[in-house]
Write an enzyme that holds these catalytic residues in place. Structure first.
Site, PDB file in Angstrom:
ATOM      1  N   ASP A 106      48.624  43.532  42.780  1.00 62.24           N
ATOM      2  CA  ASP A 106      47.419  43.071  42.611  1.00 62.24           C
ATOM      3  C   ASP A 106      47.641  41.365  42.822  1.00 62.24           C
ATOM      4  O   ASP A 106      48.405  41.354  43.733  1.00 62.24           O
ATOM      5  CB  ASP A 106      47.746  42.865  41.341  1.00 62.24           C
ATOM      6  CG  ASP A 106      48.581  42.251  40.283  1.00 62.24           C
ATOM      7  OD1 ASP A 106      49.712  41.837  41.097  1.00 62.24           O
ATOM      8  OD2 ASP A 106      48.445  42.765  39.296  1.00 62.24           O
ATOM      9  N   GLU A 123      45.235  43.905  31.748  1.00 65.67           N
ATOM     10  CA  GLU A 123      44.848  43.146  30.030  1.00 65.67           C
ATOM     11  C   GLU A 123      44.690  44.412  28.899  1.00 65.67           C
ATOM     12  O   GLU A 123      44.056  45.075  28.947  1.00 65.67           O
ATOM     13  CB  GLU A 123      44.386  41.856  30.073  1.00 65.67           C
ATOM     14  CG  GLU A 123      44.470  40.988  30.914  1.00 65.67           C
ATOM     15  CD  GLU A 123      45.888  40.105  30.860  1.00 65.67           C
ATOM     16  OE1 GLU A 123      46.562  40.813  29.944  1.00 65.67           O
ATOM     17  OE2 GLU A 123      45.596  38.835  30.996  1.00 65.67           O
ATOM     18  N   ASN A 168      52.122  40.609  26.120  1.00 68.37           N
ATOM     19  CA  ASN A 168      51.342  41.299  25.258  1.00 68.37           C
ATOM     20  C   ASN A 168      51.171  42.508  25.646  1.00 68.37           C
ATOM     21  O   ASN A 168      49.664  43.658  25.633  1.00 68.37           O
ATOM     22  CB  ASN A 168      49.059  40.664  25.712  1.00 68.37           C
ATOM     23  CG  ASN A 168      49.058  40.781  27.176  1.00 68.37           C
ATOM     24  OD1 ASN A 168      49.824  41.405  28.501  1.00 68.37           O
ATOM     25  ND2 ASN A 168      48.121  40.378  27.915  1.00 68.37           N
ATOM     26  N   HIS A 173      50.873  44.388  29.436  1.00 66.95           N
ATOM     27  CA  HIS A 173      49.869  43.902  30.147  1.00 66.95           C
ATOM     28  C   HIS A 173      50.328  45.377  31.530  1.00 66.95           C
ATOM     29  O   HIS A 173      52.214  44.793  31.418  1.00 66.95           O
ATOM     30  CB  HIS A 173      49.068  43.066  30.606  1.00 66.95           C
ATOM     31  CG  HIS A 173      50.081  41.551  31.319  1.00 66.95           C
ATOM     32  ND1 HIS A 173      49.616  41.002  30.676  1.00 66.95           N
ATOM     33  CD2 HIS A 173      50.418  42.153  32.049  1.00 66.95           C
ATOM     34  CE1 HIS A 173      50.181  40.362  31.750  1.00 66.95           C
ATOM     35  NE2 HIS A 173      50.727  40.728  32.426  1.00 66.95           N
TER      36      HIS A 173
END
EC number: 3.5.99.6
Length: 252
Positions: free
Chosen positions: A67, A143, A136, A138
């Site tokens: 990314d 996400e 979380n 990811h």
């Protein structure tokens, strides 16, 4: 999914580096999928050491990063291209032209995402993909709610991810709110996956990834759908595991 529990961050980093180095040694033209953030820094340090001290040769390999922040040029000090240069690329003999990071400042981001997917295909796919895991759940910047069918695209970052990454910027307001990220389908397309996690803050995400049902609510849990995943975690990150920890390959 093969679970390897080690004592601490240093051992996690060393094991991951040895795994990648072995892949490159056995298959010199390996296509590496690389990650950024705090977790893989130690692994990159160990890879540099293996290159300098044992002559691990990256000259025929290539790499694709997961990314990049939208809006940051490759020259920006907080860009992931700059991170890779600082932590790995400038210390080893991986040809610069064979290192790929999405262009977060592309004028046409949709076109850039399609180009990146095509570049991965033209390289023959990713042989071994390195991942971290967010608090979380990811992976990459996928996400919670990301589809298993998602490919490289522009994603909106959650507030928790923005706040977690604020430590790399002067203030939380400076953290980009979007990123270009490989999708879940792109990640699952890698031949092998290695996921690293360290510290108690990652323990719940690791538990949900390994012991929960595969769900888009915990993107990392979708790795259960992949046939060759190695999860390397330290004791703190493994602290909430039950049965999986008891049957891990390497508990020290």
């Amino acid at each position: 999914m093969k679970l390897v529990i080690v004592k601490d961050y240093q051992e996690m980093s060393r094991k991951a580096a040895e795994l990648l180095a072995r892949e490159v040694k056995n298959h010199p033209q390996t296509v590496l999928g690389l990650a950024t953030g705090g977790t893989p820094v130690g692994m990159y340090r160990e890879l540099v050491k293996l290159h300098q001290e044992e002559g691990i040769d990256f000259s025929q390999a290539s790499s694709f990063n997961l990314d990049e922040y939208v809006g940051l040029s490759s020259a920006h000090p907080q860009s992931y291209r700059a991170y890779m240069q600082e932590n790995l690329f400038r210390h080893i003999n991986l040809p610069q032209e064979k290192t790929h990071v999405p262009a977060g400042d592309a004028k046409d981001l949709a076109k850039e995402c399609a180009r990146y997917e095509e570049a991965i295909r033209e390289a023959g796919g990713i042989d071994i993909q390195v991942l971290g895991i967010g608090n979380n759940g990811h992976i990459g910047f996928n996400e919670p709610g990301s589809s298993a069918e998602s490919t490289t695209r522009v994603v909106q970052l959650t507030q928790s991810t923005i706040e977690a990454n604020a430590r790399y910027f002067a203030s939380v307001e400076e953290v980009p709110t979007q990123a270009v990220s490989m999708g879940i389908k792109t990640i699952l397309g890698a031949k092998k996956v290695v996921l690293l996690a360290s510290g108690e803050a990652k323990a719940e995400a690791v538990r949900l990834m390994l012991e929960g049902e595969p769900t888009a609510d915990v993107p990392a849990s979708l790795l259960q759908l992949h046939p060759d995943v190695t999860v390397i975690v330290d004791e703190a990150a493994a602290s909430q595991l039950g049965v999986a920890a008891a049957s891990s390959e390497d508990k020290r």
